[in-house]
Design a protein around this motif. Structure first.
Motif, mmCIF file in Angstrom:
data_model
loop_
_atom_site.group_PDB
_atom_site.id
_atom_site.type_symbol
_atom_site.label_atom_id
_atom_site.label_comp_id
_atom_site.label_asym_id
_atom_site.label_seq_id
_atom_site.Cartn_x
_atom_site.Cartn_y
_atom_site.Cartn_z
ATOM 1 N N TRP A 523 -22.157 -38.073 -5.680
ATOM 2 C CA TRP A 523 -22.486 -37.365 -4.445
ATOM 3 C C TRP A 523 -23.287 -38.274 -3.501
ATOM 4 C CZ3 TRP A 523 -26.687 -33.190 -3.606
ATOM 5 C CH2 TRP A 523 -26.482 -32.549 -2.380
ATOM 6 N N SER A 524 -24.282 -38.941 -4.048
ATOM 7 C CA SER A 524 -25.085 -39.846 -3.219
ATOM 8 C C SER A 524 -24.214 -40.966 -2.652
ATOM 9 C CB SER A 524 -26.234 -40.432 -4.048
ATOM 10 O OG SER A 524 -27.116 -39.417 -4.471
ATOM 11 N N TRP A 525 -23.294 -41.460 -3.461
ATOM 12 C CA TRP A 525 -22.367 -42.514 -3.017
ATOM 13 C C TRP A 525 -21.520 -42.007 -1.848
ATOM 14 C CZ3 TRP A 525 -21.274 -47.587 -4.092
ATOM 15 C CH2 TRP A 525 -20.015 -48.071 -3.720
ATOM 16 N N GLY A 526 -21.052 -40.764 -1.963
ATOM 17 C CA GLY A 526 -20.211 -40.209 -0.914
ATOM 18 C C GLY A 526 -20.917 -40.055 0.411
ATOM 19 N N LEU A 527 -22.248 -39.964 0.400
ATOM 20 C CA LEU A 527 -23.009 -39.801 1.630
ATOM 21 C C LEU A 527 -23.363 -41.132 2.298
ATOM 22 C CD1 LEU A 527 -25.430 -36.999 0.405
ATOM 23 C CD2 LEU A 527 -23.482 -36.731 1.944
ATOM 24 N N LEU A 528 -23.030 -42.249 1.634
ATOM 25 C CA LEU A 528 -23.361 -43.561 2.175
ATOM 26 C C LEU A 528 -22.322 -44.003 3.195
ATOM 27 C CD1 LEU A 528 -24.374 -45.470 -1.095
ATOM 28 C CD2 LEU A 528 -25.881 -44.287 0.507
ATOM 29 N N THR A 529 -22.762 -44.861 4.111
ATOM 30 C CA THR A 529 -21.817 -45.497 5.027
ATOM 31 C C THR A 529 -21.073 -46.605 4.282
ATOM 32 O OG1 THR A 529 -23.385 -47.193 5.738
ATOM 33 C CG2 THR A 529 -23.429 -45.077 6.920
ATOM 34 N N GLY A 530 -20.037 -47.134 4.905
ATOM 35 C CA GLY A 530 -19.280 -48.209 4.273
ATOM 36 C C GLY A 530 -20.123 -49.433 3.996
ATOM 37 N N GLU A 531 -21.004 -49.785 4.948
ATOM 38 C CA GLU A 531 -21.881 -50.949 4.749
ATOM 39 C C GLU A 531 -22.824 -50.718 3.579
ATOM 40 O OE1 GLU A 531 -23.251 -53.200 8.554
ATOM 41 O OE2 GLU A 531 -23.296 -51.058 8.998
ATOM 42 N N GLU A 532 -23.365 -49.512 3.478
ATOM 43 C CA GLU A 532 -24.308 -49.217 2.392
ATOM 44 C C GLU A 532 -23.603 -49.264 1.041
ATOM 45 O OE1 GLU A 532 -27.135 -46.286 5.139
ATOM 46 O OE2 GLU A 532 -25.618 -45.461 3.788
ATOM 47 N N ARG A 533 -22.388 -48.759 0.977
ATOM 48 C CA ARG A 533 -21.637 -48.826 -0.279
ATOM 49 C C ARG A 533 -21.354 -50.271 -0.675
ATOM 50 N NH1 ARG A 533 -16.891 -44.248 0.541
ATOM 51 N NH2 ARG A 533 -18.276 -42.476 0.912
ATOM 52 N N THR A 534 -20.959 -51.068 0.297
ATOM 53 C CA THR A 534 -20.649 -52.475 -0.003
ATOM 54 C C THR A 534 -21.859 -53.177 -0.608
ATOM 55 O OG1 THR A 534 -19.001 -52.586 1.752
ATOM 56 C CG2 THR A 534 -19.944 -54.676 1.002
ATOM 57 N N LEU A 535 -23.025 -52.996 0.034
ATOM 58 C CA LEU A 535 -24.220 -53.669 -0.475
ATOM 59 C C LEU A 535 -24.611 -53.123 -1.847
ATOM 60 C CD1 LEU A 535 -26.571 -55.599 -0.198
ATOM 61 C CD2 LEU A 535 -27.808 -53.854 1.092
ATOM 62 N N LEU A 536 -24.565 -51.796 -2.024
ATOM 63 C CA LEU A 536 -24.999 -51.215 -3.291
ATOM 64 C C LEU A 536 -24.147 -51.714 -4.446
ATOM 65 C CD1 LEU A 536 -26.919 -49.264 -4.710
ATOM 66 C CD2 LEU A 536 -25.273 -47.433 -4.300
ATOM 67 N N ARG A 537 -22.833 -51.747 -4.299
ATOM 68 C CA ARG A 537 -22.015 -52.197 -5.427
ATOM 69 C C ARG A 537 -22.208 -53.689 -5.689
ATOM 70 N NH1 ARG A 537 -17.527 -51.019 -1.613
ATOM 71 N NH2 ARG A 537 -16.694 -52.996 -0.816
ATOM 72 N N ARG A 538 -22.486 -54.466 -4.632
ATOM 73 C CA ARG A 538 -22.675 -55.906 -4.833
ATOM 74 C C ARG A 538 -24.033 -56.238 -5.444
ATOM 75 N NH1 ARG A 538 -19.731 -58.373 0.664
ATOM 76 N NH2 ARG A 538 -17.668 -57.518 0.193
ATOM 77 N N LEU A 539 -24.999 -55.355 -5.265
ATOM 78 C CA LEU A 539 -26.301 -55.585 -5.889
ATOM 79 C C LEU A 539 -26.227 -55.541 -7.411
ATOM 80 C CD1 LEU A 539 -28.734 -53.499 -3.645
ATOM 81 C CD2 LEU A 539 -28.368 -55.966 -3.631
ATOM 82 N N ALA A 540 -25.162 -54.968 -7.960
ATOM 83 C CA ALA A 540 -25.029 -54.865 -9.418
ATOM 84 C C ALA A 540 -24.964 -56.229 -10.084
ATOM 85 C CB ALA A 540 -23.781 -54.058 -9.783
ATOM 86 N N VAL A 541 -24.648 -57.275 -9.328
ATOM 87 C CA VAL A 541 -24.518 -58.601 -9.929
ATOM 88 C C VAL A 541 -25.879 -59.259 -10.140
ATOM 89 C CG1 VAL A 541 -24.382 -60.039 -7.854
ATOM 90 C CG2 VAL A 541 -23.017 -60.644 -9.846
ATOM 91 N N SER A 542 -26.944 -58.703 -9.534
ATOM 92 C CA SER A 542 -28.296 -59.279 -9.634
ATOM 93 C C SER A 542 -29.094 -58.540 -10.697
ATOM 94 C CB SER A 542 -29.021 -59.190 -8.284
ATOM 95 O OG SER A 542 -28.330 -59.907 -7.293
ATOM 96 N N PRO A 543 -29.247 -59.101 -11.881
ATOM 97 C CA PRO A 543 -29.883 -58.354 -12.983
ATOM 98 C C PRO A 543 -31.364 -58.121 -12.803
ATOM 99 C CG PRO A 543 -29.474 -60.622 -13.638
ATOM 100 C CD PRO A 543 -28.804 -60.439 -12.297
ATOM 101 N N ASP A 544 -32.037 -58.976 -12.028
ATOM 102 C CA ASP A 544 -33.486 -58.862 -11.910
ATOM 103 C C ASP A 544 -33.895 -58.558 -10.478
ATOM 104 O OD1 ASP A 544 -36.014 -58.890 -13.176
ATOM 105 O OD2 ASP A 544 -36.444 -60.834 -12.274
ATOM 106 N N GLY A 545 -33.095 -57.759 -9.809
ATOM 107 C CA GLY A 545 -33.423 -57.396 -8.448
ATOM 108 C C GLY A 545 -33.010 -58.468 -7.464
ATOM 109 N N THR A 546 -33.259 -58.182 -6.198
ATOM 110 C CA THR A 546 -32.800 -59.090 -5.159
ATOM 111 C C THR A 546 -33.809 -59.121 -4.025
ATOM 112 O OG1 THR A 546 -30.861 -59.644 -3.802
ATOM 113 C CG2 THR A 546 -31.549 -57.347 -3.805
ATOM 114 N N THR A 547 -33.697 -60.135 -3.202
ATOM 115 C CA THR A 547 -34.469 -60.231 -1.971
ATOM 116 C C THR A 547 -33.519 -59.970 -0.807
ATOM 117 O OG1 THR A 547 -33.994 -62.594 -1.788
ATOM 118 C CG2 THR A 547 -35.998 -61.959 -2.993
ATOM 119 N N PRO A 548 -34.051 -59.687 0.384
ATOM 120 C CA PRO A 548 -33.150 -59.516 1.533
ATOM 121 C C PRO A 548 -32.265 -60.740 1.769
ATOM 122 C CG PRO A 548 -35.323 -58.641 2.047
ATOM 123 C CD PRO A 548 -35.445 -59.326 0.710
ATOM 124 N N GLU A 549 -32.799 -61.940 1.519
ATOM 125 C CA GLU A 549 -31.985 -63.149 1.718
ATOM 126 C C GLU A 549 -30.804 -63.184 0.753
ATOM 127 O OE1 GLU A 549 -36.010 -63.591 3.186
ATOM 128 O OE2 GLU A 549 -35.265 -63.141 1.171
#
Length: 909
Positions: A523-549
């Protein structure tokens, strides 16, 4: 424009005249932009900051009106609008808080107390009152104001310390007395106050101050004063004018547990049970908290362990294992523990095969808690390490979180159920509903999302229905509660009824509670914009969190006019899908698993992994270039923060046979591993990269030379770059010399020195000269050694390299020892000790303390020598520096049993 926030908000124009900013909301807008330091701030965030959940009608129009008013006051060009939001144009030095931070950092880098006192006095004069004084009640300024006030207090302590060193204890006393009154439980402050009283000839008052502090600590916190304060008390009793505590870290941190962003709700019974088991002498030494994703295992464990910090003098430590590859070994798990605890693995020469046993030996006799978090994918490996600790370290308590038990003899398992639900047939009134843990959590999170939210008799039935529908799963409740900002509870409850009447797609076949959580993330995924979904799924590759850079690097294909990575991250935090931890952003384990599925569905896994590896390889190379100069400390801290992600990048490169990236990465990290004494990690990582076929021949040759250096065997680098070639020759030569092959070591260092001079590499020349100075000390040639060491120190100082100054200072000290110039030796060693502590080079700090003890003993200062040896022994024991601990214990025994003349004849080399 210049802005002041260290007191009431103030604005000055270029000529120094005061600029009036009318109307309270316009001033609040300016303060909110200043809190973000010139970074863009989205309109949504500014509306929330200014009106805190009670926006006016047509909030965007109202905000634009306030922005226009601010532009009229400051100039339109000072408040530009970007795709990511509004920002304030800040020039260098334009904000007093930034100038204050810079001055304090410069003071910490300064050598002598006079310079430190000058810089800190100037920094503290910038303050005109409490930070963001006009906005004390505003949520947007609260955290930044608290950070600045803590830095202000630290600067005041360091200034008092410098004045005591300069002999101005009387002058420091009035400020210290005021600070102690305002912070009656701050121990470092009391230690300085006691020293100042003693130095001012007021020993009785100093002892009274200690007894007052001890009473308050026992009455209010149930603890005794720290070892640091106890040492000052002992020195005063013995009438020993001990040195004041140095600036920099006054005492080794005893915990890395994060401060909880929100209180633990609905887990009082489980928390009490966990604490009771861990505290009891005959309680469980290995406890595993199990439960499905999203049930709150980590939050419970962190809160419980954090409350026990006073009971475990050797610390409470979180070891995050979510980013560990499932194919890792038990030695890899042990290595993570070694890194988190800051132990000197390199000092022991431990190899991977023996790292579990070495860790057990290092922790034997210590009383601490290890929290091994998110272990479900490495159960067997964690079981091996936990079982070994159970057998070898009886005072160590290990807490594990995961979806299944370890199945180790002696393990106690705490299955964590969902939160308590409101009764299905609650009678009239709020109490039966409001008392349940699930409703309490929903109410607190809804209030955080919408500050005006209140549980009422009208909305309570809907809230109770929501919590029941969500099976009391904390993460699901938090995801839904975040929607209260846009939807009333009744609308949310109706939406959930519709949602659960539909199939849950990939969630079918899972246990009911996992389907519930899946549905909420869906449900939360469905409420996201396309840009937000793209970033959220790509963050999965960073095991120890990420920085804005790093987030920007994962999403380089941002559409024109799209939101910035920082803005997208902030929106995901608002939706409870991403957790902010300082300047890093992390995914909860359940959201990370969901995002990884979405990444695979999008067919982006391979490409995003390549971007992840490329970004961290480039970052490692950039940090490596800065490790030899004025930005050394910050680069070390940056690499420390990215350790898990760097390891993940290397794992991915090796797994996918990307020899080019793997070789680049290990070559960039080699000097960092050397500075941090992570010799085992260096050997394993270099060997793994070299085992891959292919890759640039030059990079392969460089990695081979680094591996030879770490293994203490002959090796050469056929690098095309003469600077790199000379530096590698020096590293290999240094290693050979220290391993006993002195002839070969001397030849390579001489060749490196000639190569560095020919290439114009001043840093490489300085490193080779420092090493050659030690060779000449060993040969008894004091004049030649001193000349080399002085030139080395001069070159390193010009480069601003703190490690280099430490290295050259050690060589100068050894040369001065040959001349019996012990005053010069002590000054050089004191400077070196400050550098080692600043950079976290604990092995070097131990060696330097041993040298200082020897010098004091040779000057007939037995008590001072014992203090140095005792400090060395404590530090070596804390960091598991076995050789240093043995040497310190022997010297301490000799200093206590024999006359100073019988002390060892030479400092350690």
């Amino acid at each position: 424009m210049r802005y002041g926030v260290l007191g009431p908000l103030a604005v000055q124009d270029a000529g120094g005249g005061q600029v009036a900013v009318p109307e309270a909301k316009v001033r609040a807008l300016l303060a909110a932009l200043l809190v973000h330091g010139g970074a863009p701030v989205s309109a949504d965030r500014l509306i929330e900051d200014l009106w805190e959940g009670r926006p006016p009608g047509r909030p965007l129009n109202t905000l634009q009106t306030k922005v226009s008013q601010l532009r009229r006051a400051l100039g339109a060009e000072q408040v530009p609008r970007t795709p990511a939001g509004y920002r304030l144009r800040l020039e260098a030095g334009g904000l007093d808080a930034a100038r204050f931070r810079d001055a304090v950092e410069e003071a910490h880098r300064a050598g002598g107390p006079s310079e430190r006192a000058r810089l800190l006095t100037g920094a503290l004069r910038l303050w005109r009152g409490p930070a963001y004084a006009d906005f004390a009640g505003a949520a947007f300024a609260r955290d930044e104001a608290a950070r600045l006030e803590e830095l202000r207090l630290d600067a005041a302590e360091c200034l008092a310390e410098a004045r005591i060193e300069l002999g101005d204890a009387d002058g420091a006393l009035p400020d210290l007395r005021e600070l102690v009154g305002a912070h009656p439980l701050r121990e470092r402050l009391h230690a300085l106050y006691m020293r100042a009283l003693y130095r001012a000839g007021r020993q009785g008052e100093a002892l009274d101050a200690f007894h007052g502090l001890r009473t308050r600590l026992r009455d209010e916190l149930g603890v005794d004063p720290s070892a640091q304060v106890g040492e000052v008390h002992t020195a005063i009793l013995r009438r020993e004018a001990a040195e004041p505590p140095r600036s920099g870290p006054p005492e080794r941190p005893r915990s890395n547990l994060p401060a909880p962003p929100t209180p633990l709700i609905g887990r009082e019974a489980e928390s009490e049970h966990l604490c009771r088991e861990l505290r009891a002498p005959d309680g469980g030494r290995l406890l595993t908290v199990t439960g499905p994703g999203g049930v709150g295992k980590t939050r419970l464990a962190v809160a419980a362990v954090r409350s026990l910090r006073a009971d475990f003098p050797d610390g409470t430590w979180l070891v995050e294992l979510a980013g560990v590859d499932r194919r890792s070994s038990a030695a890899d798990i042990a290595e993570r523990v070694v890194t988190v605890l800051g132990l000197c693995e390199g000092a022991a020469g431990a190899e991977a095969a023996d790292l579990v046993g070495w860790l057990c030996g290092a922790l034997a006799g210590r009383r601490l808690i290890l929290l091994l978090d998110n272990c479900e994918h490495v159960v067997a490996q964690v079981a091996e390490v936990a079982g070994a600790l159970l057998a070898a370290a009886p005072e160590v308590r290990t807490v594990v979180t995961g979806q299944e038990a370890l199945d180790v003899p002696g393990e106690a398992v705490l299955p964590l159920p969902p939160l308590a639900l409101p009764p299905a047939s609650a009678g009239p009134g709020l109490e039966p509903i409001a008392a349940s843990g699930a409703v309490r959590l929903f109410t607190e999170r809804a209030r955080a999302a919408s500050p005006g939210f209140v549980l009422t008799a009208e909305n309570a039935p809907a809230v109770a229905a929501i919590c029941r529908r969500l099976d009391g799963i904390p993460l699901a409740i938090e995801l839904v509660a975040a929607r209260v900002r846009a939807l009333a509870p009744e609308r949310i409850a109706a939406g959930l009824d519709d949602r659960f009447a539909l199939p849950t797609g990939p969630g079918r076949g899972r246990p009911t509670r996992q389907q519930t959580l899946r549905a909420m993330i869906d449900w939360s995924w469905g409420l996201l914009t396309g840009e937000e979904r793209t970033l959220l799924r790509r963050l999965a590759v960073s095991p120890d969190g990420t920085t804005p850079e790093a987030a920007r690097a994962l999403c380089p294909d941002r559409p024109p006019g799209g939101r910035s990575a920082l803005d997208l991250l902030s929106r995901l935090v608002d939706r409870s899908l991403v957790v902010r931890d300082g300047d890093r952003y992390r995914l909860l384990e359940s959201v990370a698993a969901y995002s990884a599925e979405k990444l695979a569905e999008a067919g982006e896994t391979g490409e995003v992994r390549r971007r992840f590896v490329a970004f961290h390889t480039e970052r490692a190379e950039l940090a490596d270039a800065r490790l030899r100069g004025a930005r050394q400390r910050r680069s070390l801290e940056a690499l420390d923060a990215e350790t898990v992600n760097m390891r993940r990048a290397l794992e991915l490169a090796v797994r996918h046979s990307d020899a080019g990236s793997a070789l680049r990465l290990v070559n960039a990290l080699a000097w960092y591993w050397s500075l941090r004494s992570r010799l085992g990690e260096a050997r394993r990582s270099l060997a793994a990269a070299l085992a891959l076929p292919g890759g640039p021949p030059v990079a392969r040759a460089v990695a081979g030379a680094w591996l030879a250096s770490f293994e203490g065997r002959p090796g050469r680098a056929d690098a095309a770059d003469p600077v790199l070639r000379a530096r590698l020759l020096c590293s290999v030569g240094t290693s050979l010399y220290r391993e006993g092959d002195r002839g070969a070591g001397r030849r390579l260092v001489e060749e490196a020195l000639a190569g560095a001079r020919a290439a114009g590499d001043r840093w490489g020349e300085a490193a080779a000269l420092a090493e050659r100075a030690d060779h000449r000390v060993d040969a008894g040639d004091a004049d030649a050694a001193r000349a080399d060491a002085e030139r080395s120190a001069e070159l390193f100082a010009a480069a601003g390299d703190r490690w280099g100054r430490l290295r050259a200072g050690g060589s100068l000290a050894r040369a001065a020892e040959l001349d019996r110039d012990r005053t010069a030796v002590a000054a050089l060693l004191e400077e070196g000790l400050r550098g080692a502590e600043e950079l976290g080079l604990w092995g070097e700090a131990v060696e330097t303390l041993l040298c200082l003890g020897h010098v004091a003993a040779a000057q007939d200062e037995a008590a001072r020598a014992r203090r140095f040896y005792a400090r060395a022994l404590r530090l070596a024991a804390e960091r598991s520096h076995e050789r240093g601990a043995a040497e310190a214990a022997a010297r301490l025994a000799a200093a206590g049993a024999r006359s100073p003349a019988a002390a060892p004849a030479a400092p350690p080399s």
